[in-house]
Design a protein around this motif. Structure first.
Motif, PDB file in Angstrom:
ATOM      1  N   ASP A   1      -1.326  11.277   9.320  1.00 29.77           N
ATOM      2  CA  ASP A   1      -1.024  11.365   7.897  1.00 29.77           C
ATOM      3  C   ASP A   1      -1.581  10.133   7.205  1.00 29.77           C
ATOM      4  O   ASP A   1      -1.279   8.998   7.596  1.00 29.77           O
ATOM      5  N   LEU A   2      -2.397  10.324   6.172  1.00 30.41           N
ATOM      6  CA  LEU A   2      -3.066   9.204   5.521  1.00 30.41           C
ATOM      7  C   LEU A   2      -2.076   8.256   4.848  1.00 30.41           C
ATOM      8  O   LEU A   2      -2.185   7.032   4.968  1.00 30.41           O
ATOM      9  N   ILE A   3      -1.107   8.819   4.126  1.00 28.03           N
ATOM     10  CA  ILE A   3      -0.139   7.961   3.433  1.00 28.03           C
ATOM     11  C   ILE A   3       0.661   7.137   4.439  1.00 28.03           C
ATOM     12  O   ILE A   3       0.875   5.935   4.250  1.00 28.03           O
ATOM     13  N   ALA A   4       1.089   7.761   5.518  1.00 26.38           N
ATOM     14  CA  ALA A   4       1.831   7.038   6.550  1.00 26.38           C
ATOM     15  C   ALA A   4       0.969   5.934   7.164  1.00 26.38           C
ATOM     16  O   ALA A   4       1.462   4.828   7.440  1.00 26.38           O
ATOM     17  N   SER A   5      -0.300   6.218   7.364  1.00 29.06           N
ATOM     18  CA  SER A   5      -1.213   5.216   7.929  1.00 29.06           C
ATOM     19  C   SER A   5      -1.376   4.038   6.984  1.00 29.06           C
ATOM     20  O   SER A   5      -1.368   2.878   7.398  1.00 29.06           O
ATOM     21  N   LEU A   6      -1.531   4.338   5.683  1.00 29.71           N
ATOM     22  CA  LEU A   6      -1.674   3.277   4.689  1.00 29.71           C
ATOM     23  C   LEU A   6      -0.423   2.413   4.642  1.00 29.71           C
ATOM     24  O   LEU A   6      -0.490   1.183   4.565  1.00 29.71           O
ATOM     25  N   LYS A   7       0.742   3.065   4.691  1.00 24.68           N
ATOM     26  CA  LYS A   7       1.999   2.324   4.650  1.00 24.68           C
ATOM     27  C   LYS A   7       2.143   1.405   5.859  1.00 24.68           C
ATOM     28  O   LYS A   7       2.687   0.296   5.748  1.00 24.68           O
ATOM     29  N   SER A   8       1.667   1.849   7.009  1.00 22.10           N
ATOM     30  CA  SER A   8       1.821   1.044   8.223  1.00 22.10           C
ATOM     31  C   SER A   8       0.851  -0.138   8.256  1.00 22.10           C
ATOM     32  O   SER A   8       1.121  -1.150   8.899  1.00 22.10           O
ATOM     33  N   GLU A   9      -0.279  -0.018   7.539  1.00 24.80           N
ATOM     34  CA  GLU A   9      -1.302  -1.061   7.581  1.00 24.80           C
ATOM     35  C   GLU A   9      -1.201  -2.055   6.422  1.00 24.80           C
ATOM     36  O   GLU A   9      -1.667  -3.185   6.530  1.00 24.80           O
ATOM     37  N   LEU A  10      -0.617  -1.616   5.304  1.00 24.22           N
ATOM     38  CA  LEU A  10      -0.559  -2.453   4.112  1.00 24.22           C
ATOM     39  C   LEU A  10       0.857  -2.952   3.883  1.00 24.22           C
ATOM     40  O   LEU A  10       1.792  -2.547   4.563  1.00 24.22           O
ATOM     41  N   SER A  11       1.019  -3.827   2.903  1.00 28.66           N
ATOM     42  CA  SER A  11       2.348  -4.351   2.626  1.00 28.66           C
ATOM     43  C   SER A  11       2.464  -4.779   1.170  1.00 28.66           C
ATOM     44  O   SER A  11       1.461  -4.896   0.463  1.00 28.66           O
ATOM     45  N   GLY A  12       3.699  -4.990   0.738  1.00 25.40           N
ATOM     46  CA  GLY A  12       3.963  -5.523  -0.589  1.00 25.40           C
ATOM     47  C   GLY A  12       3.550  -4.610  -1.722  1.00 25.40           C
ATOM     48  O   GLY A  12       3.461  -3.390  -1.578  1.00 25.40           O
ATOM     49  N   LYS A  13       3.276  -5.205  -2.880  1.00 14.88           N
ATOM     50  CA  LYS A  13       2.931  -4.441  -4.074  1.00 14.88           C
ATOM     51  C   LYS A  13       1.557  -3.803  -3.966  1.00 14.88           C
ATOM     52  O   LYS A  13       1.287  -2.790  -4.597  1.00 14.88           O
ATOM     53  N   PHE A  14       0.668  -4.392  -3.160  1.00 15.27           N
ATOM     54  CA  PHE A  14      -0.632  -3.757  -2.927  1.00 15.27           C
ATOM     55  C   PHE A  14      -0.434  -2.412  -2.235  1.00 15.27           C
ATOM     56  O   PHE A  14      -1.074  -1.423  -2.575  1.00 15.27           O
ATOM     57  N   GLU A  15       0.470  -2.377  -1.271  1.00 11.69           N
ATOM     58  CA  GLU A  15       0.796  -1.110  -0.602  1.00 11.69           C
ATOM     59  C   GLU A  15       1.326  -0.104  -1.609  1.00 11.69           C
ATOM     60  O   GLU A  15       0.932   1.074  -1.599  1.00 11.69           O
ATOM     61  N   ARG A  16       2.221  -0.540  -2.517  1.00 12.72           N
ATOM     62  CA  ARG A  16       2.802   0.369  -3.495  1.00 12.72           C
ATOM     63  C   ARG A  16       1.729   0.937  -4.422  1.00 12.72           C
ATOM     64  O   ARG A  16       1.764   2.116  -4.778  1.00 12.72           O
ATOM     65  N   LEU A  17       0.761   0.103  -4.797  1.00 16.23           N
ATOM     66  CA  LEU A  17      -0.307   0.584  -5.679  1.00 16.23           C
ATOM     67  C   LEU A  17      -1.168   1.627  -4.966  1.00 16.23           C
ATOM     68  O   LEU A  17      -1.450   2.693  -5.521  1.00 16.23           O
ATOM     69  N   ILE A  18      -1.591   1.322  -3.753  1.00 21.64           N
ATOM     70  CA  ILE A  18      -2.457   2.244  -3.014  1.00 21.64           C
ATOM     71  C   ILE A  18      -1.731   3.550  -2.713  1.00 21.64           C
ATOM     72  O   ILE A  18      -2.296   4.648  -2.852  1.00 21.64           O
ATOM     73  N   VAL A  19      -0.481   3.472  -2.319  1.00 17.18           N
ATOM     74  CA  VAL A  19       0.295   4.683  -2.040  1.00 17.18           C
ATOM     75  C   VAL A  19       0.502   5.481  -3.319  1.00 17.18           C
ATOM     76  O   VAL A  19       0.446   6.716  -3.318  1.00 17.18           O
ATOM     77  N   ALA A  20       0.717   4.779  -4.442  1.00 14.10           N
ATOM     78  CA  ALA A  20       0.877   5.468  -5.730  1.00 14.10           C
ATOM     79  C   ALA A  20      -0.370   6.246  -6.096  1.00 14.10           C
ATOM     80  O   ALA A  20      -0.299   7.348  -6.648  1.00 14.10           O
ATOM     81  N   LEU A  21      -1.539   5.701  -5.764  1.00 11.62           N
ATOM     82  CA  LEU A  21      -2.792   6.414  -6.023  1.00 11.62           C
ATOM     83  C   LEU A  21      -2.862   7.720  -5.246  1.00 11.62           C
ATOM     84  O   LEU A  21      -3.477   8.686  -5.689  1.00 11.62           O
ATOM     85  N   MET A  22      -2.226   7.749  -4.075  1.00 10.12           N
ATOM     86  CA  MET A  22      -2.329   8.912  -3.205  1.00 10.12           C
ATOM     87  C   MET A  22      -1.404  10.056  -3.604  1.00 10.12           C
ATOM     88  O   MET A  22      -1.661  11.205  -3.258  1.00 10.12           O
TER      89      MET A  22
END
Length: 244
Positions: A63-84
């Motif tokens: 799952d792409l969103i799950a992968s992004l969440k596991s690799e990123l952190s903080g507000k940068f993670e929230r921004l990237i996940v929000a884009l998805m």
């Protein structure tokens, strides 16, 4: 040369396969290539991001969103996940009423009152307070149409007497700053954004081959000739000259 500036005439349909592969490589192994993630996700529409997520699952079984969440952190993670997330799934429910149709559809109706409200919200979240409410920035930048955002940028300039880019640079830092600036720059002029990325990849002591390849391959069937024109303005020489 086609009227849309593309160098190669390809199919009208979007192929998410290479983007999914870039994202996978960016998160594979030790460390994460955050710039590669920014390059892919900020240049695509929300509908295209959903296709990338499906392709990611099909190719790699993850799952792409799950992968992004596991690799990123903080507000940068929230921004990237929000884009998805599709707009109707985004947590900020009050924004849904302002989102009718595609995020990046230039034909969508722009509500002048909502434009002013967003500009005021961004101003209040940054320049008017000590510290920054980055979540307000993430919410607006990730869920509004490009047409709407262009109007918001103009209104923000009037309110703050400075560009939104200047405020982002003074209020945020790191990957969050890079991603926010990429969204703003792509909204203003996507050809200029990619020309700038190519210029920075080519100048200096060494060439960033990864960025060079990503941009040229991903845009060759879309608007590479228009990017070349912007590159000439920025660099004062042609892209071909700098590559060779």
């Amino acid at each position: 040369r086609d009227e849309d500036g593309s160098s190669v005439r390809g199919t009208l349909s979007f192929d998410p396969t290479p983007d999914a592969q870039v994202l996978y490589k960016a998160m594979k192994g030790l460390g994460t290539d955050e710039q590669a993630i920014i390059d892919v996700l900020t240049k695509r529409s929300n509908a295209q991001r959903q296709q990338i997520a499906r392709s990611f699952k099909e190719q790699f079984g993850k799952d792409l969103i799950a992968s992004l969440k596991s690799e990123l952190s903080g507000k940068f993670e929230r921004l990237i996940v929000a884009l998805m997330y599709p707009p109707f799934k985004y947590d900020a429910k009050e924004l849904h009423d302002a989102l009718k149709g595609e995020r990046d559809d230039p034909r969508c109706y722009v509500d002048s009152a909502m434009v002013l409200q967003d500009a005021q919200a961004l101003y209040a979240a940054g320049e008017k307070i000590r510290g920054t409410d980055e979540i307000q920035f993430i919410t607006i930048l990730c869920t509004r149409s490009a047409t709407h955002l262009l109007r918001v940028f103009d209104e923000y300039q009037k309110l703050a007497s400075k560009s939104l880019e200047d405020s982002i640079q003074s209020e945020t830092h790191g990957s969050l700053e890079d991603a926010m600036l990429a969204i703003v720059k792509c909204t203003r002029n996507i050809h200029s954004y990619f020309a700038e990325r190519l210029y920075h990849a080519l100048k200096g002591a060494g060439t960033c081959d990864g960025t060079l390849i990503r941009v040229i391959v991903s845009r060759c069937e879309i608007d590479l000739n228009l990017i070349k024109a912007e590159f000439l303005k920025i660099a004062g020489k042609s892209l071909s000259t700098m590559i060779l």
